[in-house]
Design a protein around this motif. Structure first.
Motif, short mmCIF file in Angstrom:
data_model
loop_
_atom_site.label_atom_id
_atom_site.label_comp_id
_atom_site.label_asym_id
_atom_site.label_seq_id
_atom_site.Cartn_x
_atom_site.Cartn_y
_atom_site.Cartn_z
N GLN A 1 1.00 -0.99 -0.43
CA GLN A 1 0.39 -0.09 0.00
C GLN A 1 1.03 1.79 0.03
N ILE A 2 2.18 1.08 0.75
CA ILE A 2 2.75 1.85 0.69
C ILE A 2 3.63 2.51 -0.63
N ILE A 3 4.06 1.30 -0.95
CA ILE A 3 4.36 1.20 -2.45
C ILE A 3 3.60 2.35 -3.22
N ALA A 4 2.74 1.67 -3.65
CA ALA A 4 1.56 2.08 -4.29
C ALA A 4 1.50 3.30 -4.26
N LEU A 5 0.91 4.09 -2.95
CA LEU A 5 0.90 5.40 -2.43
C LEU A 5 2.44 6.64 -2.72
N LEU A 6 3.78 6.23 -2.83
CA LEU A 6 4.58 6.72 -2.82
C LEU A 6 4.36 7.45 -4.15
N ASP B 1 16.05 -3.84 -0.42
CA ASP B 1 14.54 -4.68 -0.74
C ASP B 1 14.93 -3.96 -2.48
N LEU B 2 15.41 -5.17 -3.43
CA LEU B 2 15.31 -4.75 -4.96
C LEU B 2 14.30 -5.24 -5.72
N ASN B 3 13.00 -5.96 -4.89
CA ASN B 3 11.98 -6.14 -5.40
C ASN B 3 11.02 -4.70 -5.36
N LEU B 4 11.48 -4.01 -4.32
CA LEU B 4 10.61 -3.05 -4.12
C LEU B 4 11.41 -1.62 -4.82
N ALA B 5 12.30 -1.84 -4.71
CA ALA B 5 13.19 -0.90 -5.98
C ALA B 5 12.67 -1.23 -7.89
N LYS B 6 12.82 -2.45 -7.80
CA LYS B 6 12.27 -2.44 -9.15
C LYS B 6 10.96 -2.68 -9.52
N ARG B 7 9.81 -2.61 -8.63
CA ARG B 7 7.83 -2.04 -8.58
C ARG B 7 8.51 -0.48 -8.61
N LEU B 8 9.00 0.31 -7.99
CA LEU B 8 8.27 1.35 -8.17
C LEU B 8 9.33 2.82 -8.85
N CYS B 9 10.75 2.61 -8.91
CA CYS B 9 12.12 3.36 -9.45
C CYS B 9 11.82 3.18 -11.38
N HIS B 10 12.60 3.84 -12.10
CA HIS B 10 12.23 4.73 -12.82
C HIS B 10 14.29 3.93 -13.30
#
Length: 529
Positions: free
Chosen positions: A189-194, A211-220
């Motif tokens: 939820q926090i990742i989607a919010l950011l 956490d590379l999974n988070l970076a993969k989902r969020l970052c350009h």
């Protein structure tokens, strides 16, 4: 928008950030990844001007648009920095409980940003805060406004921190491990919010994580740091599909996933037959219709009058050599169940039947569970001394205990020189190895591992999981493995229990639960993981 050029930062003459260069474009989300101690947070804190006086900028400069915010050899302009903080740059920290003032209601803390940087009257400030609380997904914003931090959940506190950080619509938002302390569903939820805030407010973001999974989902784009240096940077897809550096490949390989399950040979039928086992042995642990209670009105288990049921009607068994995974969010009852199984909470109803002697537990945080005043050798021998006091049949001489401790050091992958060191002289991963050694040195038949890798970096996490698997196979251990990380559970477990709000809502073989989950909550956990 932001340009960091050849940045070097030292503490007491020792450089911890070395010649770091990267830039963040307007509207871009840039991820900075690496293990603890790689220099990620120090780089961000330097950008924000939040380092202690012990830190020294020994090289390079930091620019925001055309303004030089920091430069080696020059004193920082405090007034200039103050005008940028909050209004043009803002930061969300890892642990909101330590970032928020526990004595002030969160609404007033969020208002402080507006009080310092705008001329809005009190009524309009309150309206703006309530609007921002609603924007970041806080239900009943009015109630949250009048709450103290301890009255909110971890996810709610982090949403308050995000609301405070973006209330002035800064051009740059720095998020330093903002989801590490959160459950997987809240993390999602926090990742989607950011991501949503970045699009709506059109701001740039520096997202720091291990956490590379988070970076993969969020970052350009991704910047990979190691030992204070940038070892690789590029588009996210390029970094994950075609990493150039060995360290980047190692980081990506270490991330727990559902395509790297290591089969647990101990529990396979072929292995059981090979070892002369019939498969008809009684389970090493049976739990039948177990209810676990806490006393209301106190954190103590044994004070107060009313009982509150935190685990309800739990029934399961664990066979010899089997690893049973227990997954669920914080507060669902996982740790309460494990404490009841080991007799640490006697406030129970139902049946717990052990068929092994001296069951042991590995805790989440080895730094708080290891006595800091004792040496590693003493700590490894203590379970043997305790077992001898309880049972004369297992008493050992001082010489035999010492030899057993040295042997265990070898098993857990530490050199003999660690025998005389203290916990503070070890890294987090090394301390966790000692905790594992303590749990296994009395050769228990049954082990509970309570979130044993959640506090560790991804590469150390992979090493500890590998160590646990090899020792479990070698010693034919039965294990209850607790985690909120669904991918860790997949890698470690033969069977899985899914827990929600004190009840076991789903159970089955690991592959069966992961491929055909029956419950909506299990499906949600799998999607978020």
């Amino acid at each position: 928008m932001v340009r960091i050029e050849n940045l070097s930062v030292a503490f007491d003459g020792t450089e911890v950030v070395k010649n770091v260069s990267f830039q963040i474009a307007d509207g871009e989300i840039l991820g900075v990844v690496g293990e603890s101690g790689s220099g990620k947070s120090v780089t961000a804190l330097t950008l924000m001007g939040l380092l202690s006086d012990a830190a020294e900028l020994t090289g390079g400069q930091i620019r925001y648009d055309d303004t030089v915010l920091a430069e080696a050899g020059k004193k920082r302009d405090r007034e200039l920095l103050r005008s940028f903080l909050g209004s043009k740059m803002s930061m969300v920290f890892q642990e909101p409980m330590t970032s928020l003032n526990p004595t002030v209601k969160v609404g007033k803390q969020a208002e402080e940003m507006l009080r310092l940087h705008t001329t809005l009257p009190p009524k309009e400030r309150m309206t703006r805060v309530l609007e921002m609380f609603a924007l970041v997904g806080l239900q009943d914003a009015q109630k949250v406004y009048g709450s103290y931090p301890h009255q909110l959940s971890g996810g709610m506190r982090q949403r308050v921190m995000i609301a405070m950080a973006v209330i002035l619509r800064p051009g740059l938002l720095i998020a330093d491990e903002p989801t590490t302390a959160l459950d997987v569903t809240v993390q999602n939820q926090i990742i989607a919010l950011l991501k949503e805030i970045s699009i709506k407010q059109k701001n740039a973001m520096l997202f720091i994580t291990h956490d590379l999974n988070l970076a993969k989902r969020l970052c350009h784009r991704i910047v990979v740091m190691k030992d204070g240096r940038v070892v690789e940077q590029g588009e996210t897809e390029q970094i994950f599909q075609c990493p150039k550096e060995e360290y980047t490949k190692k980081l990506i390989w270490s991330v727990p996933s559902r395509v790297k399950k290591k089969e647990t040979a101990v529990f396979s039928e072929a292995k059981r037959q090979q070892d002369g086992e019939t498969g008809q042995e009684a389970p090493v642990l049976e739990v039948r219709h177990l209810d676990v209670f806490y006393r209301e009105g106190s954190n103590s288990l044994f004070s107060g009058h009313k009982k509150r049921c935190v685990v309800e009607d739990a029934s399961f068994e664990i066979k010899k050599g089997e690893v049973l995974g227990l997954v669920g969010e914080s507060g669902c009852g996982k740790s309460s169940l494990s404490k009841a199984i080991l007799g640490m909470n006697k406030e129970v109803k139902g049946e717990i039947l052990h068929r092994t002697e001296r069951p042991q537990m590995i805790f989440q945080d080895p730094y708080s569970s290891l006595n800091p005043s004792k040496t590693i050798g003493w700590l490894l021998q203590e379970p043997l001394r305790a077992a001898g006091r309880l049972d004369k049949k297992v008493q050992m001489s001082a010489e035999d205990r010492r030899a057993a401790a040295y042997e265990m050091l070898k098993k857990i992958g530490l050199k003999e020189s660690y025998f005389d060191r203290k916990p503070a002289e070890l890294s987090g991963g090394q301390r966790q190895r000692v905790s594992i050694g303590q749990a296994l040195i009395t050769h228990p038949g049954f082990l509970i591992a309570d979130e044993p890798v959640s506090a560790l970096d991804v590469t150390i996490q992979a090493q500890i999981m590998e160590l646990l698997q090899s020792l479990q196979e070698e010693m034919k251990l039965s294990c209850l493995f607790i985690s909120h990380d669904i991918n860790v559970i997949y890698r470690m477990s033969d069977r899985v229990l899914v827990m929600k709000e004190g009840r076991i809502i789903e159970s089955g073989g690991t592959e069966e639960v992961f491929r055909q989950p029956k419950e909506a909550y299990t499906k949600l956990l799998l999607e978020c993981g």
